[in-house]
Enzyme design. Structure first.
Site, PDB file in Angstrom:
ATOM      1  CG  LEU A 126      -1.910  -1.165   1.307  1.00 10.71           C
ATOM      2  CD1 LEU A 126      -2.725  -1.066   2.574  1.00 10.71           C
ATOM      3  CD2 LEU A 126      -2.818  -1.182   0.090  1.00 10.71           C
ATOM      4  N   GLY A 127       2.026   1.225   0.604  1.00  9.14           N
ATOM      5  CA  GLY A 127       2.835   2.443   0.664  1.00  9.14           C
ATOM      6  C   GLY A 127       4.154   2.174   1.339  1.00  9.14           C
ATOM      7  N   PRO A 174      -0.204  13.738   7.073  1.00  2.31           N
ATOM      8  CG  PRO A 174      -0.353  15.416   5.460  1.00  2.31           C
ATOM      9  CD  PRO A 174       0.531  14.901   6.546  1.00  2.31           C
ATOM     10  CG  ASP A 226       2.464   4.482  11.789  1.00  2.00           C
ATOM     11  OD1 ASP A 226       2.795   3.503  12.482  1.00  2.00           O
ATOM     12  OD2 ASP A 226       3.170   4.977  10.912  1.00  2.00           O
ATOM     13  CG  MET A 250       9.709   5.107  11.053  1.00  2.00           C
ATOM     14  SD  MET A 250      11.240   4.711  11.901  1.00  2.00           S
ATOM     15  CE  MET A 250      10.650   3.526  13.073  1.00  2.00           C
ATOM     16  CG  ASP A 273       5.388   9.662  11.932  1.00  3.03           C
ATOM     17  OD1 ASP A 273       5.713  10.753  11.430  1.00  3.03           O
ATOM     18  OD2 ASP A 273       5.472   8.584  11.321  1.00  3.03           O
TER      19      ASP A 273
END
Length: 936
Positions: free
Chosen positions: A141-142, A262, A277, A146, A259
């Site tokens: 997904l991304g 967006p 997260d 980290m 953290d």
């Protein structure tokens, strides 16, 4: 017949009774047949084949190869993707060839790009997919700083999940980091809130640490902005509002996110906004105090640089809820402008801007940002945590107030720019709530009857109104001053500037003036001053802004300000030229201080030095107090003037590092709240010219030694350098010169060792040359020994003279090794050939018949003759054997061809005379030779 779905509701196929969809398997359970349509690549040429059923036999149209449409096995291709491209739309129950009814599939096709994902190198591969624990990874997904986030399917829970995978710090396993991460994940799992992504569990696999969370179908806030551009004001505020609810839930559990950005705000397809997260958060101690957290830990940055608060960049700084509020403000900025407030590629420059640079003007990126949003951004992005919102609840109250103002048409946004549904009326009517207790009546102006009054705002002259409620306190950027004109008339005459005559204020029914002014601007920045007229036709009135003998006309003006300025706003009737009402408003200018042109100076002891500080903003020079203090002794100011002469200070006569702080404050402030700037002075010892000359001479000689092509030149230059540095120490005992002397001595020791190795090399080469060529093994060993000191010398210095010697010795070794190999081959050939010849002789002697022995004697003669040609220097070793083979072969040949048996020649026996008759006996008499038998 039954229908089956292939990915979407649009593609359906009907099945006849000849091709049943369902059947009873051996176990007695009803099983469903599903032909999954996939995209296959030919294993030979890689040509993609679309719309192929999994398991079908295919012949490639390009290369003609036959293969099977499956992900593994002999002659199989690789599953590229599912048709349609949106694999998520394919139900899990249709992702295998045969799937039991009402049971979740155990074979789910994954994105093949995951097979080559470097982050998943430790994840096991089975069933053509990567796994972490019991989760099959389906799609990436991304990717972030980290780690990466994947869409997965938990086989044990039969649930879609999101998996965040983090590599171990520095590529090695750190048990302390894993345990710490587990503890934080457990705390995050306790947060059960509709605006927080739930954490299911955390585990590690090999060098990977992964966090399993709920899968949210939707997009991140960044994806939303990337796709649609900057968001409308209500939409952006609503997203931040819901994300702040999740942040508030985390703070309630003493968890600081650290953290917020967006990318960590998810906007679900059903409209929900969730904060994700939380696995990287660190729990705040139960005592309520923030924990100290370094900026980096084993090379990992805890946070995204563009969204990290100023205190997160300081090592050992206290990181609390205010850090998340700063990140939330930076996220709101990005939603409105499509970029963070501080956007720099260089990390050092980015950190400095976040910590020191003033906040940019967002209206340069988006000119119609309302004051209510501007106030939220300035409060959230304040440099000091104490200047931000105290808690998430206070931020929520400010967002709610801003949403009310914008949706009700009371914001200063141009109509139609902030909403996509209904346009805002061009002349919004707004009746502000009273900010002071109501009064029953007010005194009437001369000539007027007493009228019930609407209470005016209560504030001191030139000060910003202070709202009474918490919600209104969050909207201090707007001064909603709306007082009916009757109250103004009851107040009597108003003074319009010093030295001017008092003009009467004429009452106008239902006409009020609302002012929208910033509470604070930067020095030299234009203050956006706006006035709205309600209760009348704005075209009938003129708005005058009077300040310091300057007059600005218009309902909206932009005035550059250098100091705090108070404006008297007059609403004047154009027809009668009379003033209808007046209002006072004060705009504060931020105080800025700069201690010197640069922040670091290096001088020698006794050198004059003077600083001239600069101060901008504030209420003016007369109302600003300044002072200089030494960082080592902040309680005792060293000067109160802006020009600071350091020459009289005795401290600067002693070498060392000194820090001075320039402070500026308003006369009504405390020194603890003063604006400060720091300058550092590094005082060095006064260096004599002779010392510099000696150091320069030594440095040049040392550089020549380093570049020398031979050890002799290097030693000579090093001795010159050492002598120069010793002379410098005699002039001025400096640590630098002593270190240079030590370095020269160390290099000389290496040069001496290098010279000794060269001598050893020369001796070993001469010894190797003296050995005889016949003794190849010893000669090879001697040359190998000569190469040892050359290798040791090359480890010290790589010089041409060494490389030449090394090349010569290696060539000799190669030649000797080649000679030894050839000698060994000759030896083996000699021994093999002579052994065969001797075997033939032995075999020939077994036979009395010459015809039978002839082939063996010929073989023996051939072998000995070949040896005599190839090894003439060894012919003496087999001369007798060669002669015997020659004679025996000739005898056998004559007998075989002509029947002639050669008779050896009869020689007259010589008389035997023993040297010692008593000890030796005479030899036996020789028999006479047989007669030659002639053939019949």
């Amino acid at each position: 017949m039954c229908a089956r779905q292939l990915g979407t509701g649009e593609r359906r196929q009907q099945h006849t009774s000849e091709q049943p969809c369902c059947y009873w398997n051996k176990s007695g359970s009803l099983t469903q047949r599903v032909a999954l349509v996939v995209k296959i690549a030919c294993p030979g040429c890689g040509l993609p084949h679309d719309s192929v059923s999994l398991g079908a036999e295919i012949r490639c149209s390009r290369c003609g190869r036959d293969f099977k449409a499956q992900g593994d096995g002999d002659g199989a291709s690789r599953v590229l993707s599912v048709t349609p491209e949106e694999m998520d739309s394919v139900p899990y129950s249709q992702r295998t060839i045969e799937v039991p009814v009402n049971k979740v599939s155990s074979v789910i096709l994954a994105d093949p790009t995951l097979l080559n994902d470097k982050l998943l190198r430790d994840a096991p591969l089975k069933e053509n997919a990567k796994w972490v624990g019991k989760v099959r990874l389906l799609k990436k997904l991304g990717q972030g700083g980290m780690g990466a986030v994947y869409h997965g399917y938990d086989e044990s829970l039969a649930l879609d999940v999101a998996v965040k995978i983090l590599p171990s710090p520095s590529g090695v396993r750190d048990d302390q980091f894993v345990e710490r991460f587990r503890q934080e994940a457990r705390i995050s799992a306790q947060i059960n809130h509709p605006n927080v992504v739930r954490t299911l569990h955390v585990d590690e696999q090999g060098e990977l640490i992964y966090l399993v969370m709920d899968f949210i179908a939707g997009r991140t806030a960044r994806d939303l902005v990337d796709a649609n551009g900057p968001l409308m004001f209500p939409r952006a505020l609503q997203i931040i509002h819901d994300a702040t609810l999740g942040m508030q839930a985390a703070h309630t559990h003493n968890v600081i996110h650290r953290d917020i950005k967006p990318d960590n705000i998810l906007v679900a397809d059903d409209g929900r906004v969730l904060l994700s997260d939380l696995g990287l958060a660190k729990a705040v101690s139960s005592s309520g105090h923030g924990t100290r957290m370094p900026v980096t830990r084993l090379g990992l940055l805890l946070g995204t640089p563009e969204y990290m608060s100023p205190e997160q960049w300081e090592i050992g700084a206290v990181v609390g809820p205010a850090a998340d509020i700063w990140s939330m403000g930076a996220t709101l900025w990005m939603l409105l402008t499509h970029k963070p407030p501080y956007d720099e590629k260089d990390m050092a420059l980015l950190a400095r801007k976040i910590k020191e640079a003033p906040l940019p003007d967002i209206r340069e990126e988006r000119a119609n940002v309302p004051d209510c949003i501007l106030d939220i951004l300035h409060r959230c992005l304040a440099k000091r945590p104490s200047h931000r919102y105290v808690s998430a609840a206070e931020l929520l109250a400010a967002i709610n107030a801003a949403l009310d103002a914008i949706t009700s048409g009371r914001s200063t946004v141009t109509p139609g720019l902030y909403t996509a549904t209904a346009p805002v009326p061009a002349q919004p009517i707004y009746q502000p709530a009273p900010v002071a207790p109501p009064v029953t009546a007010m005194a009437a102006a001369p000539g007027m009857a007493a009228t019930p009054a609407v209470p005016p705002p209560v504030f001191s002259a030139g000060a910003v109104p202070q709202p009474a409620s918490t919600a209104s306190a969050n909207s201090r950027s707007r001064l909603w001053i709306a007082v009916p004109v009757l109250a103004a008339a009851a107040a009597g005459a108003w003074t319009l500037g010093q030295g001017r005559t008092k003009a009467p204020v004429v009452a106008a029914a239902n006409v009020s003036l609302d002012l929208h002014c910033p509470t604070q601007v930067k020095p030299g920045q234009d203050a956006d001053l706006r006035a709205e007229i309600t209760g009348g036709n704005p075209d009938d009135y003129t708005v005058l802004w009077n300040s310091q003998n300057r007059v600005f006309t218009g309902s909206r003006v932009r005035v550059p300000l250098e100091h705090d300025t108070e404006f008297t706003v007059v609403l004047r009737d154009k027809n009668s030229a009379r003033d209808v009402t007046r209002r006072n408003v004060r705009v504060a200018v931020e105080l800025q201080a700069q201690a010197a042109e640069k922040n670091f100076y290096e001088i020698s002891a006794g050198t004059p030095l003077k600083f001239e500080a600069r101060v901008r903003g504030g209420a003016g020079v007369q109302q600003i107090e300044t002072r200089w203090i030494a960082a080592a002794n902040p309680e005792k100011p060293v000067s109160s003037e802006r020009v600071f002469d350091l020459t009289p200070l005795k401290e600067l006569e002693t070498p060392g590092r000194y820090e001075f702080v320039f402070q500026a404050r308003r006369s009504d402030q405390n020194w603890n709240d003063a604006i400060s700037d720091r300058v550092t002075v590094n005082v060095t010892r006064r260096i004599p010219h002779e010392y510099k000359a000696a150091m320069q001479l030594g440095t040049q000689a040392r550089e020549r030694a380093f570049k020398a092509l031979s050890g002799v030149d290097a030693v000579a230059n090093l001795r010159v350098a050492q002598a120069a540095f010793e002379q410098a120490v005699d002039i001025l005992d400096e640590e630098d010169a002593r270190q240079q002397i030590a370095a020269c001595k160390q290099r000389l020791e290496q040069e001496e060792k290098y010279a000794a190795l060269l001598i050893e090399t020369r001796r070993l080469r001469e010894a190797a040359e003296a050995l005889p060529a016949a003794d190849g093994v010893k000669k090879l060993s001697a040359w190998s020994e000569a190469l040892r000191p050359i290798a040791a010398a090359l480890a010290l210095f790589d010089r041409p003279e060494l490389r030449e010697q090394a090349a010569f010795v290696e060539a000799r070794l190669k030649e000797l090794k080649s000679n030894l190999v050839n000698a060994e081959q000759d030896r083996v050939l000699f021994e093999t050939t002579i052994a065969k010849a001797r075997a033939s002789v032995k075999e020939a002697r077994k036979y009395l018949s010459h015809s039978v022995a002839l082939p063996h004697w010929e073989a023996a003669l051939s072998g000995f003759t070949e040896l005599a040609k190839k090894f003439p220097h060894r012919a003496d070793e087999f001369a007798l054997e060669l002669k015997e083979a020659q004679e025996s072969r000739d005898k056998a040949y004559l007998y075989e061809t002509m029947g002639i048996v050669p008779v050896p020649s009869v020689e007259k026996p010589t008389e035997y005379k023993p040297a010692n008759p008593a000890a030796q006996k005479p030899p036996a008499p020789t028999k006479s030779a047989p007669e030659i038998i002639q053939p019949k």
